[in-house]
Design a protein around this motif. Structure first.
Motif, short mmCIF file in Angstrom:
data_model
loop_
_atom_site.label_atom_id
_atom_site.label_comp_id
_atom_site.label_asym_id
_atom_site.label_seq_id
_atom_site.Cartn_x
_atom_site.Cartn_y
_atom_site.Cartn_z
N GLY A 173 0.82 -1.19 0.00
CA GLY A 173 0.00 0.00 0.00
C GLY A 173 0.86 1.25 0.00
O GLY A 173 2.08 1.20 -0.17
N TYR A 174 0.23 2.38 0.24
CA TYR A 174 0.95 3.65 0.21
C TYR A 174 0.18 4.70 1.01
O TYR A 174 -1.00 4.54 1.34
CB TYR A 174 1.14 4.13 -1.22
CG TYR A 174 -0.15 4.40 -1.97
CD1 TYR A 174 -0.75 5.66 -1.96
CD2 TYR A 174 -0.79 3.39 -2.69
CE1 TYR A 174 -1.93 5.90 -2.63
CE2 TYR A 174 -1.97 3.62 -3.37
CZ TYR A 174 -2.54 4.88 -3.34
OH TYR A 174 -3.73 5.11 -4.00
N GLU A 175 0.88 5.77 1.34
CA GLU A 175 0.29 6.95 1.95
C GLU A 175 0.66 8.16 1.10
O GLU A 175 1.45 8.05 0.16
CB GLU A 175 0.78 7.12 3.38
CG GLU A 175 0.30 6.03 4.32
CD GLU A 175 0.82 6.19 5.73
OE1 GLU A 175 0.18 5.67 6.65
OE2 GLU A 175 1.88 6.83 5.90
N LEU A 176 0.07 9.29 1.45
CA LEU A 176 0.28 10.49 0.65
C LEU A 176 0.79 11.64 1.51
O LEU A 176 0.42 11.76 2.68
CB LEU A 176 -1.02 10.92 -0.03
CG LEU A 176 -1.67 9.90 -0.97
CD1 LEU A 176 -3.04 10.40 -1.43
CD2 LEU A 176 -0.78 9.62 -2.18
N VAL A 177 1.65 12.44 0.89
CA VAL A 177 2.06 13.70 1.50
C VAL A 177 1.57 14.81 0.58
O VAL A 177 1.98 14.89 -0.59
CB VAL A 177 3.60 13.78 1.66
CG1 VAL A 177 3.97 15.11 2.30
CG2 VAL A 177 4.11 12.62 2.50
#
Length: 292
Positions: A235-239
Motif C-alpha cells: 500500500g501507500y500513503e500520501l504527503v
C-alpha cells in the motif's frame, strides 16, 4: 398433253390446260416462301441488334467497374483522421509514410494501428476500410489525469500520466500550467519510458484524482504536489503540499473530496494555534501537528 376436267356448273367435261393450275400453285408457293424469308430476315436483324445492345451494355458495365471499383482500389488510398486534438497532422502523416504500401488493396490495418498507436498521446486506434479507396482512422487520445517528473539517462523530464496509469510525453503543453492537473511524485516505476504503466498498487490513485477533477471545484489548485510514500508492508500513503505554505499534510491513500476539504480546515486551525507548525497528520480520522 391435255387432260379433261369436269365443268361442275353444267355437268359436262371440257378440255382445260392443266398447266394453268400448276402455275397458280407455283405462284401461291412463291408468295408463301417469300413471306417466310422476309420474316426470318427481320428476326435475324432484330437478333443482331439485341446482341449489339448487350455487347454495348457489357462494355459499359466493365468500364464502370474498372473506373469506380478496380482502378480506385489500386490507386493511392485516401485517408481520413478522426478524434485527433492534441496529436498533430505532422505526427500522423509521418507515421503514415512508414507504411510499406499506400494502396487500398494492400493497406495493412493492423500495421497502421500499431504505427499510429505508437504516438505518445494516442491511447487506441480504430481502422475502418471503406471500399474502394477510403480508410478512416479514429484516434482516441489519452486522458491526462496527472503529471510527474521522472529521471531518464540522468536527466529530469516532465511527463504525463493518463487515467490508466500510463506515463507518456504529451504533445499537449497546456497541462503544464493547468492547475487542475496535479503533480504526483514518488511513484516507483520499474522502467521509465513512453507507454510504461505504473505498478498496479498505485493505479487506483489515478482514478481517485480523475474523480476529484470532475467536480465543479478545482481542489488541486490549492496543492503544489502530491507525493506518494510506499509502505513496507504494501500500500501507500500520501504527503500533500499545500500551495504557498511550508506545511506538509500526511494523508492515507483514500484521497477524495472530503480529504481535501478536511486538509484546508485543518490548515486554518493549526495556523491559528501553531504558526510554526510544518506538519499536519490527518490520517486515521484525527488531526495532529508538529514542528520539525
Amino acid at each position: 398433253m391435255r387432260e379433261s376436267v369436269r365443268n361442275m356448273s353444267d355437268g359436262t367435261f371440257s378440255d382445260v390446260p392443266f398447266t394453268m393450275f400448276d402455275n397458280k400453285i407455283r405462284k401461291r408457293n412463291l408468295k408463301k416462301t417469300g413471306g417466310v424469308s422476309e420474316v426470318k430476315s427481320k428476326d435475324k436483324k432484330f437478333l443482331i441488334l439485341r446482341i449489339c445492345l448487350y455487347v454495348i451494355l457489357a462494355v459499359m458495365v466493365v468500364y464502370v467497374v474498372l473506373n469506380m471499383l478496380v482502378i480506385p482500389s489500386l490507386a493511392d488510398v485516401r485517408i481520413q483522421f478522426k478524434g485527433a486534438k492534441t496529436v498533430t497532422a505532422q505526427q500522423l502523416n509521418a507515421k503514415f509514410q512508414e507504411m510499406e504500401s499506400t494502396t487500398w488493396m494492400k493497406f495493412d490495418s493492423e500495421k497502421a494501428a500499431t504505427l499510429f498507436g505508437s504516438i505518445p498521446d494516442v491511447e487506441s486506434v480504430t481502422i475502418d476500410k471503406h471500399f474502394p479507396d477510403m480508410v478512416v482512422v479514429t484516434i482516441k487520445e489519452r486522458e491526462i489525469v496527472a503529471k510527474t517528473i521522472v529521471e531518464i539517462d540522468g536527466r529530469s523530464m516532465n511527463m504525463e500520466i493518463d487515467r490508466n496509469g500510463v506515463i507518456f510525453a504529451s504533445n499537449n503543453k497546456s497541462c503544464e500550467s493547468d492547475s487542475s492537473v496535479p503533480l504526483v511524485t514518488g511513484i516507483p516505476f520499474v522502467e521509465v519510458q513512453n507507454g510504461v504503466r505504473m505498478p498496479e498498487t498505485y493505479r487506483d490513485l489515478m482514478e481517485k484524482i480523475r474523480n476529484i477533477r470532475s467536480l465543479s471545484s478545482n481542489y488541486f489548485a490549492s496543492l503544489s504536489e502530491i507525493q506518494v510514500v510506499s509502505k513496507d508492508y504494501g500500500g501507500y500513503e500520501l504527503v500533500l503540499f499545500p500551495l504557498h505554505s511550508k506545511v506538509r499534510v500526511l494523508a492515507d491513500q483514500n484521497l477524495n473530496e472530503d480529504t481535501l476539504k478536511y486538509m484546508m480546515v485543518a490548515l486554518d486551525i493549526v495556523n491559528s494555534i501553531q504558526p510554526d507548525a510544518n506538519m499536519i497528520d490527518i490520517r486515521y480520522g484525527g488531526v495532529s501537528f508538529g514542528v520539525r
